[in-house]
Design a protein around this motif. Structure first.
Motif, PDB file in Angstrom:
ATOM      1  N   LEU A  49       1.191  -1.364   0.275  1.00 25.63           N
ATOM      2  CA  LEU A  49      -0.365  -0.568   0.416  1.00 25.63           C
ATOM      3  C   LEU A  49       0.776   1.116  -0.152  1.00 25.63           C
ATOM      4  CD1 LEU A  49      -3.394  -0.864   2.340  1.00 25.63           C
ATOM      5  CD2 LEU A  49      -3.210  -0.724   0.091  1.00 25.63           C
ATOM      6  N   LYS A  50       0.920   2.442  -0.696  1.00 22.40           N
ATOM      7  CA  LYS A  50       1.395   3.061  -0.791  1.00 22.40           C
ATOM      8  C   LYS A  50       0.480   4.539  -0.744  1.00 22.40           C
ATOM      9  CE  LYS A  50       1.445   3.483  -5.506  1.00 22.40           C
ATOM     10  NZ  LYS A  50       3.105   3.897  -7.212  1.00 22.40           N
ATOM     11  N   ASP A  51       1.219   5.963  -0.448  1.00 26.17           N
ATOM     12  CA  ASP A  51       1.323   6.776  -1.226  1.00 26.17           C
ATOM     13  C   ASP A  51       2.162   7.809  -1.952  1.00 26.17           C
ATOM     14  OD1 ASP A  51       2.404   7.694   1.201  1.00 26.17           O
ATOM     15  OD2 ASP A  51       0.761   8.251   2.560  1.00 26.17           O
ATOM     16  N   ASP A  52       2.043   9.039  -1.822  1.00 26.35           N
ATOM     17  CA  ASP A  52       2.971   9.723  -2.575  1.00 26.35           C
ATOM     18  C   ASP A  52       4.422   9.873  -1.520  1.00 26.35           C
ATOM     19  OD1 ASP A  52       1.474  10.634  -4.614  1.00 26.35           O
ATOM     20  OD2 ASP A  52       1.211  11.761  -3.171  1.00 26.35           O
ATOM     21  N   SER A  53       4.792   9.500  -0.607  1.00 32.53           N
ATOM     22  CA  SER A  53       5.390   9.763   0.324  1.00 32.53           C
ATOM     23  C   SER A  53       6.190   8.010   1.568  1.00 32.53           C
ATOM     24  CB  SER A  53       5.256  11.012   1.842  1.00 32.53           C
ATOM     25  OG  SER A  53       4.967  11.820   0.825  1.00 32.53           O
ATOM     26  N   SER A  54       5.029   7.316   1.478  1.00 31.96           N
ATOM     27  CA  SER A  54       5.729   5.838   1.594  1.00 31.96           C
ATOM     28  C   SER A  54       5.081   5.083   1.014  1.00 31.96           C
ATOM     29  CB  SER A  54       5.282   6.105   3.142  1.00 31.96           C
ATOM     30  OG  SER A  54       5.996   5.173   3.777  1.00 31.96           O
ATOM     31  N   ARG A  55       5.702   3.686   2.038  1.00 32.96           N
ATOM     32  CA  ARG A  55       4.967   2.551   1.885  1.00 32.96           C
ATOM     33  C   ARG A  55       4.659   1.272   2.461  1.00 32.96           C
ATOM     34  NH1 ARG A  55       6.854   0.457  -4.359  1.00 32.96           N
ATOM     35  NH2 ARG A  55       7.166   2.543  -5.541  1.00 32.96           N
ATOM     36  N   LEU A  56       3.939   0.449   2.299  1.00 31.31           N
ATOM     37  CA  LEU A  56       3.773  -0.326   3.774  1.00 31.31           C
ATOM     38  C   LEU A  56       2.972  -1.563   3.017  1.00 31.31           C
ATOM     39  CD1 LEU A  56       2.739  -0.619   6.611  1.00 31.31           C
ATOM     40  CD2 LEU A  56       0.229  -0.184   6.439  1.00 31.31           C
ATOM     41  N   GLN A  57       3.946  -2.261   3.650  1.00 32.97           N
ATOM     42  CA  GLN A  57       4.103  -4.058   2.862  1.00 32.97           C
ATOM     43  C   GLN A  57       2.649  -4.075   4.077  1.00 32.97           C
ATOM     44  OE1 GLN A  57       5.979  -4.934   0.648  1.00 32.97           O
ATOM     45  NE2 GLN A  57       7.166  -3.275   0.254  1.00 32.97           N
ATOM     46  N   LEU A 100     -10.966  -5.690   2.443  1.00 35.84           N
ATOM     47  CA  LEU A 100     -10.267  -4.940   1.775  1.00 35.84           C
ATOM     48  C   LEU A 100     -10.689  -4.427   0.423  1.00 35.84           C
ATOM     49  CD1 LEU A 100      -7.046  -4.041   0.642  1.00 35.84           C
ATOM     50  CD2 LEU A 100      -7.554  -5.994  -1.020  1.00 35.84           C
ATOM     51  N   GLU A 101     -11.376  -3.272   0.304  1.00 33.90           N
ATOM     52  CA  GLU A 101     -12.414  -2.663  -0.442  1.00 33.90           C
ATOM     53  C   GLU A 101     -11.947  -1.634  -1.349  1.00 33.90           C
ATOM     54  OE1 GLU A 101     -16.111  -0.594   2.436  1.00 33.90           O
ATOM     55  OE2 GLU A 101     -14.162  -1.085   3.455  1.00 33.90           O
ATOM     56  N   LYS A 102     -12.369  -1.759  -2.297  1.00 36.21           N
ATOM     57  CA  LYS A 102     -11.935  -1.459  -3.914  1.00 36.21           C
ATOM     58  C   LYS A 102     -12.384   0.023  -3.942  1.00 36.21           C
ATOM     59  CE  LYS A 102     -11.758  -1.378  -8.733  1.00 36.21           C
ATOM     60  NZ  LYS A 102     -11.646  -2.098 -10.590  1.00 36.21           N
ATOM     61  N   LEU A 103     -11.882   1.119  -3.539  1.00 35.25           N
ATOM     62  CA  LEU A 103     -11.820   2.906  -4.430  1.00 35.25           C
ATOM     63  C   LEU A 103     -12.234   2.819  -5.306  1.00 35.25           C
ATOM     64  CD1 LEU A 103      -9.850   4.745  -0.475  1.00 35.25           C
ATOM     65  CD2 LEU A 103     -12.959   3.371  -0.700  1.00 35.25           C
ATOM     66  N   GLY A 104     -11.353   3.173  -5.693  1.00 33.87           N
ATOM     67  CA  GLY A 104     -11.075   3.761  -7.556  1.00 33.87           C
ATOM     68  C   GLY A 104      -9.739   3.660  -8.125  1.00 33.87           C
ATOM     69  N   ALA A 105     -10.018   4.268  -9.025  1.00 33.24           N
ATOM     70  CA  ALA A 105      -8.103   3.316  -9.374  1.00 33.24           C
ATOM     71  C   ALA A 105      -6.932   5.132  -9.568  1.00 33.24           C
ATOM     72  CB  ALA A 105      -8.391   3.988 -11.328  1.00 33.24           C
ATOM     73  N   GLY A 106      -5.527   3.632  -8.891  1.00 31.30           N
ATOM     74  CA  GLY A 106      -4.834   5.091  -8.653  1.00 31.30           C
ATOM     75  C   GLY A 106      -4.620   5.661  -9.920  1.00 31.30           C
ATOM     76  N   GLU A 107      -3.821   7.257  -9.412  1.00 32.30           N
ATOM     77  CA  GLU A 107      -3.896   8.345 -10.171  1.00 32.30           C
ATOM     78  C   GLU A 107      -2.712   7.807 -11.260  1.00 32.30           C
ATOM     79  OE1 GLU A 107      -0.752  12.500  -9.850  1.00 32.30           O
ATOM     80  OE2 GLU A 107      -1.425  11.693  -8.220  1.00 32.30           O
ATOM     81  N   LEU A 108      -1.799   6.734 -10.665  1.00 36.95           N
ATOM     82  CA  LEU A 108      -0.616   6.257 -11.405  1.00 36.95           C
ATOM     83  C   LEU A 108      -1.057   5.527 -12.965  1.00 36.95           C
ATOM     84  CD1 LEU A 108       2.242   6.981 -12.901  1.00 36.95           C
ATOM     85  CD2 LEU A 108       2.720   4.761 -11.078  1.00 36.95           C
ATOM     86  N   TYR A 109      -1.521   4.518 -12.406  1.00 39.24           N
ATOM     87  CA  TYR A 109      -3.356   3.847 -13.359  1.00 39.24           C
ATOM     88  C   TYR A 109      -4.248   3.883 -14.130  1.00 39.24           C
ATOM     89  CZ  TYR A 109      -5.499  -0.643 -14.269  1.00 39.24           C
ATOM     90  OH  TYR A 109      -6.616  -1.795 -14.763  1.00 39.24           O
ATOM     91  N   GLN A 110      -4.612   5.371 -13.385  1.00 36.01           N
ATOM     92  CA  GLN A 110      -6.002   6.174 -14.382  1.00 36.01           C
ATOM     93  C   GLN A 110      -5.356   7.046 -15.371  1.00 36.01           C
ATOM     94  OE1 GLN A 110      -9.119   6.710 -13.036  1.00 36.01           O
ATOM     95  NE2 GLN A 110      -9.534   7.200 -15.554  1.00 36.01           N
TER      96      GLN A 110
END
Length: 406
Positions: A49-57, A100-110
Motif C-alpha cells: 500500500l503506498k501514497d506519495d510519501s511512503s509504502r506499507l508492506q 479490503l475494499e476497492k475505492l477507485g483507480a490510482g492516479e498512475l493507473y488512471q
C-alpha cells in the motif's frame, strides 16, 4: 555500568509486543494505492500500500481474501482494515489485512487507462497494422537491460530452441528517468541494421511504477511505426503495458517472447524428417502406380503383336477409303442429275426457247418490248427478235384487233 546486550530475536520480540499492545495499530484502517500485487499459489495475497510519501508492506491470508468481491490489481485505490504486526523471521513490520475494499483507480493507473483509450481510438493497436513474425529469423535484435534477469532468460531460451540464431543487443535502462529515451534509441539503432529480422523489447516483472517506461506514448508510437516486427515481453503474465498493445505480438514473459521468436530446432527437425518420409512414401506410391499402369499397357494386344494390329488397321483404312470414294461418287452423280434437270427446266422457260417455236418479240427503238398495238403509231421504227436473228421495220399501218377479225 555496561548496558545489557540483547539478541536480535529479543529486540524483535519486544517491538512485536509493543505493536500488539497498541490499540490504534490493533485495529487500523488504511487507504492507499495497490502496488506489487501477487496472488500466491497458497491463496495468500501479498502487496504494497503506498501514497506519495511512503509504502506499507501488506498481506491478506486466503481465509480473509476468499470473500473479496473484486480482483485486486496494481494501481487500484483501496481501503484496508487490519492490524500491524512484526514478521519475526525477517524483522519486518507489515499490515495484516482482514478486509479490503476497492475505492477507485490510482492516479498512475488512471493515466495508464487514459493513454490506452486514446491510442486505441486512434487505431494504433488495430490488428490490421500488425506485422507477421518471420518464420526463421536469422538475426534478432534485443532491447533490454544487459544486467537483468530478462536477458538471461531470453538468451537461454533462444539457445535451447534454435542455437544457430544470432542476437544483437541494444542495451537500455528499463526503468528510471533515462529509460524511455534509451528504449526508443535501441529500437532506432536496430531498425537501421539491415540484417535484423525481428526485435524483442523486454524486461522482467515489477510494480506499475517499475514498468512505467513501457507505458510511454512516445515508445508506443515508435513501436507501432517500426518497419521490423516487434515482440513485447514485459513483466509477468498478468502485467499489461501500452508497449504490449502497440507491439506486433505480445508475450506474457521474456521467456515466452523468445519462444515466439524462433521455432524449436528439435521440433522443426522432426517435422522436416516426417515431411521427407511422407514425400518419399508418396513418390514410392506414385512410382508403383506408374509401374502397374505400364505393366497393364504391355499386356494389351498392340504391344504383344503390333504388326498384326497395324495390318488390321490398314485393312480397315482401305475399306473405309473405298467406301468413301464410292459414296462420294454416288453423291456427286446424284447432284449432277439434279442440276441437269433444273437446267432443262430453266431452258424451257427461256425466251430464246419460245422463239424457236415460231414466236417473236418486238421492241421499240428504246429497246422496250411492244406488248400492245396502242403503243405503236404509223412511221415508228421497230426491231423484231426471231429465232436466229432480228428484223428492223417501219410501221406502215396500225390495225386494231377488231379490224383483223373482219
Amino acid at each position: 555500568m555496561e548496558s545489557k546486550a540483547y539478541s536480535v530475536s529479543e529486540v524483535t520480540s519486544y517491538i512485536k509486543n509493543l505493536l500488539t499492545l497498541d490499540e490504534t495499530l490493533s485495529h487500523l484502517v488504511v487507504e492507499g494505492e495497490l502496488s506489487n500485487f501477487h496472488h500466491h499459489t497458497s491463496g495468500h495475497m501479498y502487496f504494497t500500500l503506498k501514497d506519495d510519501s511512503s509504502r506499507l508492506q501488506s498481506v491478506m491470508f486466503e481465509s480473509s481474501n476468499k470473500s473479496l468481491d473484486f480482483e485486486p490489481e496494481d494501481g487500484q485505490q483501496v481501503k484496508a482494515t487490519g492490524y500491524v504486526d512484526v514478521y519475526e523471521p525477517r524483522g519486518e513490520y507489515q499490515l495484516y489485512v482482514r478486509k479490503l475494499e476497492k475505492l477507485g483507480a490510482g492516479e498512475l493507473y488512471q493515466k495508464y487507462l487514459e493513454l490506452k483509450n486514446k491510442l486505441e481510438q486512434e487505431g494504433l493497436f488495430a490488428e490490421e497494422r500488425k506485422q507477421e513474425l518471420p518464420f526463421l529469423p536469422a538475426k534478432i535484435g534485443l532491447v533490454t537491460s544487459p544486467t537483468g534477469a530478462a536477458i538471461r532468460d531470453i538468451l537461454s531460451v533462444l539457445k535451447r530452441r534454435f542455437g544457430p540464431v544470432s542476437v544483437l543487443i541494444a542495451p537500455a535502462h528499463v526503468q528510471g528517468e533515462s529509460s524511455e529515451a534509451e528504449l526508443i534509441r535501441g529500437i532506432e539503432y536496430l531498425e537501421n541494421r539491415d540484417e535484423i529480422d525481428l526485435i524483442i523489447i523486454s524486461r522482467g516483472g515489477g510494480s506499475l511504477e517499475d514498468l512505467w517506461s513501457f507505458n510511454s506514448e512516445k515508445l508506443a508510437r515508435k513501436i507501432a511505426a517500426a518497419d521490423i516486427p516487434i515482440i513485447s515481453g514485459v513483466g509477468h503474465e498478468t502485467d499489461f503495458t501500452i508497449a504490449d498493445f502497440a507491439a506486433d505480438v505480445r508475450a506474457a514473459t521474456p521467456s515466452a517472447a523468445a519462444e515466439l521468436a524462433v521455432q524449436d530446432y528439435i521440433e522443426l527437425s522432426g517435422s522436416l524428417e516426417r515431411l521427407g518420409e511422407r514425400m518419399n512414401s508418396a513418390l514410392e506410391r506414385r512410382l508403383k502406380e506408374a509401374e502397374n499402369r505400364l505393366a497393364s499397357i504391355k499386356k494389351r494386344p498392340v504391344w504383344r503383336d503390333p504388326e498384326r494390329m497395324l495390318s488390321t488397321a490398314e485393312q480397315k483404312m482401305d475399306n473405309l477409303t473405298h467406301r468413301f470414294a464410292r459414296e462420294l461418287g454416288d453423291y456427286f452423280q446424284k447432284r449432277c442429275d439434279q442440276i441437269s434437270g433444273l437446267a432443262g427446266q430453266l431452258d424451257n422457260l427461256s425466251p430464246l426457247k419460245i422463239l424457236s417455236r415460231g414466236y417473236s418479240i418486238t421492241r421499240s427503238e428504246d429497246g422496250s418490248p411492244i406488248t400492245e398495238v396502242s403503243r405503236v403509231e404509223k412511221g415508228d421504227r421497230l426491231e423484231t427478235l426471231l429465232s436466229g436473228g432480228s428484223l428492223e421495220s417501219e410501221v406502215k399501218k396500225v390495225r386494231e384487233e377488231d379490224d383483223i377479225i373482219e
